[in-house]
Design an enzyme around this catalytic site. Structure first.
Site, PDB file in Angstrom:
ATOM      1  N   SER A   7      17.691  10.252  -3.903  1.00 12.01           N
ATOM      2  CA  SER A   7      16.482  11.064  -3.801  1.00 12.01           C
ATOM      3  C   SER A   7      15.469  10.272  -2.979  1.00 12.01           C
ATOM      4  O   SER A   7      15.595   9.052  -2.816  1.00 12.01           O
ATOM      5  CB  SER A   7      15.929  11.409  -5.186  1.00 12.01           C
ATOM      6  OG  SER A   7      15.722  10.233  -5.959  1.00 12.01           O
ATOM      7  N   GLU A   9      11.171   9.781  -1.674  1.00 11.96           N
ATOM      8  CA  GLU A   9       9.747  10.060  -1.830  1.00 11.96           C
ATOM      9  C   GLU A   9       9.099  10.174  -0.458  1.00 11.96           C
ATOM     10  O   GLU A   9       9.297   9.320   0.404  1.00 11.96           O
ATOM     11  CB  GLU A   9       9.050   8.959  -2.636  1.00 11.96           C
ATOM     12  CG  GLU A   9       7.549   9.217  -2.798  1.00 11.96           C
ATOM     13  CD  GLU A   9       6.832   8.105  -3.533  1.00 11.96           C
ATOM     14  OE1 GLU A   9       6.944   8.075  -4.772  1.00 11.96           O
ATOM     15  OE2 GLU A   9       6.170   7.278  -2.877  1.00 11.96           O
ATOM     16  N   ASP A 101      -3.558   6.872  -9.764  1.00 12.25           N
ATOM     17  CA  ASP A 101      -4.445   5.762  -9.415  1.00 12.25           C
ATOM     18  C   ASP A 101      -5.874   6.257  -9.290  1.00 12.25           C
ATOM     19  O   ASP A 101      -6.128   7.346  -8.755  1.00 12.25           O
ATOM     20  CB  ASP A 101      -4.013   5.135  -8.086  1.00 12.25           C
ATOM     21  CG  ASP A 101      -2.640   4.491  -8.170  1.00 12.25           C
ATOM     22  OD1 ASP A 101      -2.323   3.941  -9.241  1.00 12.25           O
ATOM     23  OD2 ASP A 101      -1.888   4.546  -7.185  1.00 12.25           O
ATOM     24  N   PHE A 210       1.624  -4.997  -0.730  1.00 14.50           N
ATOM     25  CA  PHE A 210       1.818  -3.928  -1.705  1.00 14.50           C
ATOM     26  C   PHE A 210       2.406  -4.490  -2.994  1.00 14.50           C
ATOM     27  O   PHE A 210       1.975  -4.146  -4.099  1.00 14.50           O
ATOM     28  CB  PHE A 210       2.730  -2.876  -1.086  1.00 14.50           C
ATOM     29  CG  PHE A 210       2.866  -1.605  -1.885  1.00 14.50           C
ATOM     30  CD1 PHE A 210       1.916  -1.232  -2.822  1.00 14.50           C
ATOM     31  CD2 PHE A 210       3.951  -0.768  -1.689  1.00 14.50           C
ATOM     32  CE1 PHE A 210       2.040  -0.055  -3.556  1.00 14.50           C
ATOM     33  CE2 PHE A 210       4.093   0.402  -2.413  1.00 14.50           C
ATOM     34  CZ  PHE A 210       3.135   0.752  -3.343  1.00 14.50           C
ATOM     35  N   HIS A 259      16.436   6.102  -5.955  1.00 13.44           N
ATOM     36  CA  HIS A 259      15.280   6.819  -5.397  1.00 13.44           C
ATOM     37  C   HIS A 259      14.632   5.928  -4.334  1.00 13.44           C
ATOM     38  O   HIS A 259      14.237   4.795  -4.624  1.00 13.44           O
ATOM     39  CB  HIS A 259      14.276   7.127  -6.504  1.00 13.44           C
ATOM     40  CG  HIS A 259      13.123   7.976  -6.075  1.00 13.44           C
ATOM     41  ND1 HIS A 259      13.260   9.308  -5.752  1.00 13.44           N
ATOM     42  CD2 HIS A 259      11.810   7.684  -5.914  1.00 13.44           C
ATOM     43  CE1 HIS A 259      12.077   9.800  -5.425  1.00 13.44           C
ATOM     44  NE2 HIS A 259      11.177   8.837  -5.511  1.00 13.44           N
TER      45      HIS A 259
END
Length: 288
Positions: A7, A9, A101, A210, A259
């Protein structure tokens, strides 16, 4: 070893150039026949409208199984559930339910006075609202707001108890990080699927920044390897090798679903999937 279920994002575009980038990403990755694709919200719900538009386009035009992100940030309960109703009316019945967030200028999550206090309240309301498949976030390493390492397992159990169907983890760089987390979840009585999140490293400087922001451990060897690879112009080759090895180890330990956080840059994700034996199965249907 069987090929994994995959999958992806995506994030919603903010301008015309980004729209073309998203469509290029979809066109590159859709033939790999992902089980679902998710579309994010920006921090503080800043891309709420853009997310709805992207979800509609991907579901209607690309024929993908879309899981829309939905958060608790800066909205009342009624406003949040109205968005869920819009998704359902459009045929989108999969949601990634998150606390979300806070806006960058605030630095701390504060519930809307008439909103959901946390993701568990949102999950329970969605479960009562309709026939949604609900996915949630999971943190194999301590969330920045977690009181301790066990807090993340306890919160995940609460999310499942509230009605979540699956979880997707934050990214990590060591397979053992996920495997230890999976063991702790099993010991806590969690028996629902937990999908590891994989982050193909397009740019090491950005990836490291990140990772530091979200508390992801960075192995010293990985930092040294990318510094050398960048000097030699071989960053992409290293990124593919690192992610493929990570995924292969997870699969050897029984992981069946992966993912990928694509950042709307599909080439590395595509090449990693190919290396894992996931090859194109269908052509993306033409947009009417």
């Amino acid at each position: 070893m069987a090929t994994p279920n995959i999958s992806f994002e995506f994030f919603p575009p903010k301008n015309l150039e980004a729209s073309f980038r998203l469509w290029d990403t979809v066109h590159t990755l859709a033939p790999l026949q992902p089980r679902f694709v998710s579309v994010t919200y920006g921090a503080g719900g800043t891309t709420r409208t853009l997310t709805r538009e992207a979800v509609g386009a991907l579901h209607g035009s690309a024929g993908l199984n879309v899981a829309a992100h939905l958060t608790c940030v800066d909205a009342t309960r009624e406003e949040t559930l109205a968005i869920a109703d819009e998704f359902a009316a459009a045929g989108v019945t999969e949601i990634v339910a998150l606390r979300g967030d806070p806006p960058k200028e605030t630095g701390e999550f504060k519930p809307h006075p008439d909103g959901f206090n946390d993701s568990c309240e949102l999950i329970a309301a969605l479960k009562d609202r309709g026939d949604f498949t609900i996915r949630v976030g999971a943190y194999p390493e301590a969330h920045p707001n977690a009181a301790n390492e066990n807090s993340d397992v306890e919160w995940l159990k609460r999310k499942f108890d509230a009605g979540a169907d699956e979880a997707i983890t934050q990214f990590f760089f060591s397979a053992d990080t996920f495997l230890r987390f999976r063991d702790r979840c099993a010991a806590a009585g969690i028996d629902k699927p937990i999908i590891p999140g994989i982050f193909p490293i397009e740019n090491w400087t950005g990836a490291r920044r990140f990772a530091e922001a979200c508390g992801t451990s960075i192995p010293s060897w990985l930092n040294a390897a990318f510094e050398t690879a960048e000097r030699d112009g071989r960053s992409d080759l290293l990124a593919i090798a690192v992610a493929t090895e990570l995924c292969s180890k997870l699969m050897s330990e029984g992981v069946e679903d992966l993912h990928f956080y694509t950042l709307n840059r599909p080439e590395l994700t595509r090449d990693i999937c190919h290396a894992l034996g996931v090859t194109p199965k269908v052509e993306l249907r033409d947009v009417a």
